[in-house]
Enzyme design. Structure first.
Site, short mmCIF file in Angstrom:
data_model
loop_
_atom_site.label_atom_id
_atom_site.label_comp_id
_atom_site.label_asym_id
_atom_site.label_seq_id
_atom_site.Cartn_x
_atom_site.Cartn_y
_atom_site.Cartn_z
N ARG A 88 -6.03 -6.20 4.84
CA ARG A 88 -7.17 -6.02 5.72
C ARG A 88 -7.40 -4.53 5.91
O ARG A 88 -6.44 -3.77 6.11
CB ARG A 88 -6.94 -6.66 7.10
CG ARG A 88 -6.69 -8.15 7.08
CD ARG A 88 -7.87 -8.94 6.55
NE ARG A 88 -9.06 -8.79 7.38
CZ ARG A 88 -10.25 -9.24 7.02
NH1 ARG A 88 -10.43 -9.82 5.84
NH2 ARG A 88 -11.29 -9.08 7.82
N LEU B 119 -8.28 -1.63 8.15
CA LEU B 119 -8.24 -1.40 9.59
C LEU B 119 -9.28 -0.36 9.99
O LEU B 119 -9.57 0.58 9.25
CB LEU B 119 -6.84 -0.94 10.01
CG LEU B 119 -5.74 -1.98 9.79
CD1 LEU B 119 -4.35 -1.35 9.94
CD2 LEU B 119 -5.90 -3.15 10.75
N HIS C 107 1.64 2.58 -0.92
CA HIS C 107 0.62 2.33 -1.95
C HIS C 107 1.24 2.59 -3.32
O HIS C 107 1.97 3.57 -3.49
CB HIS C 107 -0.57 3.25 -1.73
CG HIS C 107 -1.71 3.01 -2.68
ND1 HIS C 107 -2.54 1.92 -2.57
CD2 HIS C 107 -2.13 3.70 -3.77
CE1 HIS C 107 -3.45 1.96 -3.53
NE2 HIS C 107 -3.20 3.03 -4.29
N GLU D 173 9.33 1.55 -4.62
CA GLU D 173 8.74 1.27 -3.31
C GLU D 173 9.81 0.80 -2.33
O GLU D 173 9.83 1.21 -1.16
CB GLU D 173 7.65 0.20 -3.43
CG GLU D 173 6.40 0.63 -4.17
CD GLU D 173 5.38 -0.49 -4.25
OE1 GLU D 173 5.18 -1.18 -3.24
OE2 GLU D 173 4.80 -0.67 -5.33
#
Length: 218
Positions: free
Chosen positions: A93, A95, A111, A176
Site C-alpha cells: 500500500r 502511504l 526495497h 535483504e
C-alpha cells in the site's frame, strides 16, 4: 534496558518479517517484534507471526472508503500497541505523506534495488532487461514519495551470467534478510538517525563499516 517495540506491516508471505523475527530472538538484539499488521486477511505471513507468538491484527484497506480512514485505523493500532518503530515488509500500500510525517524517523522500508535506481515494481525483471551488472537492496526511511526516502544502508549483489529475474531475486533476498535487521539495530542503538533530509551516523561507525558486503563468490 527495555527493548524497542517494533511493528511489521505486511501484505503477503512476510519473508523479511521472518528475518526480523529471527534477529529479535537473539537476547542481545535491541528490539522485540510486538505487532504484525496485514492489510490482507489471507496474507500467509499472519500464520508465521502466530507461530512465533506475536500479536497479529488485520486492517483490511477494503473496509475503508479512503486511504486517510485506513491510515487512521493503522495509526491507532500502532499507538495502542506503544510501537517505537514501524518496518514495512512487502506492504503493498502506498502511504500518504501525512502518515509518513506522523511516523517520521521511525518508519522504514526495504526495497530490492540500489535506490534511487529501479524504484517501484517489477524491479528484478527491469534490472535484467536493462543489463545492469550490479544489483542489490536498500533500507530507507519512508517519505511521501514512493521508494525515495533517505537511505540508511545498502548491499550490492552481482548480476551473474545466466541470471533471470527469479535467480536474481533469490540472491538479493538473502542480502535483504541480513541488511534489514542490521539497519534497524543501527536506528534503535542511535548509531543512525534521520537528520533533516539525510541520515547521519555515529562517529564510531560508518555505513560501510556497519553494513559491509560479504565477499562476492563466483
Amino acid at each position: 534496558m527495555a527493548k524497542a517495540r517494533i511493528a511489521i506491516l505486511i501484505s503477503g508471505r512476510g519473508s523479511n518479517m521472518q528475518a526480523l523475527i529471527d534477529a529479535a530472538r537473539d537476547p542481545d538484539y535491541p528490539a522485540e517484534i510486538a505487532l504484525v499488521i496485514s492489510n490482507r486477511p489471507k496474507a500467509p505471513g499472519l500464520a508465521k507471526a502466530g507461530e512465533a507468538g506475536i500479536q497479529r491484527e488485520v486492517i483490511n484497506h477494503k473496509d475503508f472508503e479512503n486511504r486517510e480512514d485506513f491510515e487512521a485505523a493503522l495509526h491507532d493500532a500502532l499507538k495502542t500497541a506503544k510501537i517505537d518503530f514501524v518496518c514495512l515488509a512487502g506492504f503493498m500500500r502506498v502511504l500518504t505523506g501525512k502518515f509518513a510525517s506522523d511516523w517520521r524517523g521511525r518508519l522504514i522500508n526495504i526495497h530490492p534495488s540500489l535506490l534511487p535506481s529501479f524504484e517501484g515494481l517489477h524491479v528484478h525483471e527491469r534490472m535484467i532487461e536493462a543489463g545492469v551488472k550490479l544489483a542489490g537492496c536498500t533500507v530507507h526511511f519512508v517519505s511521501a514519495e514512493v521508494d525515495s526516502g533517505p537511505i540508511i544502508g545498502q548491499t550490492a549483489v552481482p548480476v551473474l551470467p545466466g541470471d533471470d529475474a527469479d535467480k536474481l531475486a533469490a540472491r538479493i533476498l538473502e542480502e535483504e534478510h541480513r541488511l534489514y535487521p542490521a539497519c534497524l539495530k543501527l536506528l534503535i542503538d542511535g548509531n543512525a538517525r534521520l537528520t533533516g533530509a539525510s541520515v547521519t551516523y555515529d562517529e564510531s561507525i560508518t555505513a560501510t563499516g556497519a553494513l559491509s558486503n560479504p565477499p562476492i563468490k563466483d
